[in-house]
Scaffold this motif. Sequence first.
Motif, PDB file in Angstrom:
ATOM      1  N   ARG A  99      -1.856  -2.008  10.039  1.00 46.08           N
ATOM      2  CA  ARG A  99      -1.478  -1.075  11.117  1.00 46.08           C
ATOM      3  C   ARG A  99      -1.591   0.366  10.639  1.00 46.08           C
ATOM      4  O   ARG A  99      -2.044   1.237  11.372  1.00 46.08           O
ATOM      5  N   SER A 100      -1.174   0.609   9.407  1.00 40.08           N
ATOM      6  CA  SER A 100      -1.267   1.972   8.879  1.00 40.08           C
ATOM      7  C   SER A 100      -2.719   2.425   8.783  1.00 40.08           C
ATOM      8  O   SER A 100      -3.040   3.571   9.108  1.00 40.08           O
ATOM      9  N   TRP A 101      -3.607   1.531   8.364  1.00 37.59           N
ATOM     10  CA  TRP A 101      -5.028   1.893   8.293  1.00 37.59           C
ATOM     11  C   TRP A 101      -5.608   2.149   9.681  1.00 37.59           C
ATOM     12  O   TRP A 101      -6.418   3.057   9.863  1.00 37.59           O
TER      13      TRP A 101
ATOM     14  N   CYS B 166       0.843  -1.185   0.000  1.00 40.84           N
ATOM     15  CA  CYS B 166       0.000   0.000   0.000  1.00 40.84           C
ATOM     16  C   CYS B 166       0.883   1.240   0.000  1.00 40.84           C
ATOM     17  O   CYS B 166       1.835   1.334   0.786  1.00 40.84           O
TER      18      CYS B 166
ATOM     19  N   LEU C 138       4.398   0.627   1.815  1.00 41.04           N
ATOM     20  CA  LEU C 138       4.299  -0.276   2.964  1.00 41.04           C
ATOM     21  C   LEU C 138       4.123  -1.681   2.422  1.00 41.04           C
ATOM     22  O   LEU C 138       3.290  -1.919   1.541  1.00 41.04           O
TER      23      LEU C 138
ATOM     24  N   MET D 136      -3.996   3.375  12.209  1.00 38.71           N
ATOM     25  CA  MET D 136      -3.504   4.689  12.610  1.00 38.71           C
ATOM     26  C   MET D 136      -4.248   5.809  11.878  1.00 38.71           C
ATOM     27  O   MET D 136      -4.666   6.798  12.489  1.00 38.71           O
ATOM     28  N   ILE D 137      -4.432   5.635  10.588  1.00 38.08           N
ATOM     29  CA  ILE D 137      -5.138   6.660   9.811  1.00 38.08           C
ATOM     30  C   ILE D 137      -6.573   6.816  10.304  1.00 38.08           C
ATOM     31  O   ILE D 137      -7.062   7.929  10.517  1.00 38.08           O
TER      32      ILE D 137
ATOM     33  N   GLU E 286       1.707  -4.700   8.301  1.00 41.90           N
ATOM     34  CA  GLU E 286       2.125  -3.297   8.267  1.00 41.90           C
ATOM     35  C   GLU E 286       1.059  -2.423   7.610  1.00 41.90           C
ATOM     36  O   GLU E 286       0.760  -1.323   8.076  1.00 41.90           O
ATOM     37  N   VAL E 287       0.462  -2.924   6.538  1.00 43.20           N
ATOM     38  CA  VAL E 287      -0.585  -2.171   5.843  1.00 43.20           C
ATOM     39  C   VAL E 287      -1.787  -1.961   6.762  1.00 43.20           C
ATOM     40  O   VAL E 287      -2.309  -0.843   6.889  1.00 43.20           O
TER      41      VAL E 287
ATOM     42  N   HIS F 258       0.161   5.067   0.604  1.00 41.20           N
ATOM     43  CA  HIS F 258      -0.725   6.172   0.950  1.00 41.20           C
ATOM     44  C   HIS F 258      -0.138   7.444   0.349  1.00 41.20           C
ATOM     45  O   HIS F 258       1.091   7.550   0.214  1.00 41.20           O
TER      46      HIS F 258
ATOM     47  N   TRP G 296       3.403   8.878   1.391  1.00 39.07           N
ATOM     48  CA  TRP G 296       4.102   7.897   2.226  1.00 39.07           C
ATOM     49  C   TRP G 296       5.003   7.021   1.356  1.00 39.07           C
ATOM     50  O   TRP G 296       4.752   6.852   0.163  1.00 39.07           O
TER      51      TRP G 296
END
Length: 143
Positions: A57-59, A41, A49, A61-62, A54-55, A43, A46
């Motif tokens: 986790r990023s979602w 991914c 990722l 956080m967003i 990891e992908v 973003h 960014w």
Amino acid sequence: MSDEQRLIELNEDFYAAFEAGDLDRMDRIWANGDLAASVTCVHPGWPALRGRDEVLRSWAMIMANTTYIQFVLTDVEVHLGSDFAVLTCVENILTDDDEDDATTFAGAKGVATNIFRRTENGWQLWVRHGSPVISDTHDDDEG
């Protein structure tokens, strides 16, 4: 339902999960199993990722840091391969502009390329690349 219709529906589910801040729903959309390590991914703004964990986790956080977001998708195109599909679309975005004032909104535009893989669980999102559109204007005098 045709593959093209299913992919458009799955793509809409992806945006609905983001709008609702629903990580469980987002989790079901992304590829897993043998494809988990290759999930990718990008973003807007960014680095890439890699890996499903990891992908996701990023979602998380967003979504935790987004108070309001709404997407109106236009120019949706689906190109089917035998076990993959490339879906492109324009993201017309309305978002909360100021955390202190819930009545202030901002608009933005992005483009996305979402690549889906046909798996034993049906179509799943495998690779996503989102990019902001800085300007809609084109200077006709430029070559």
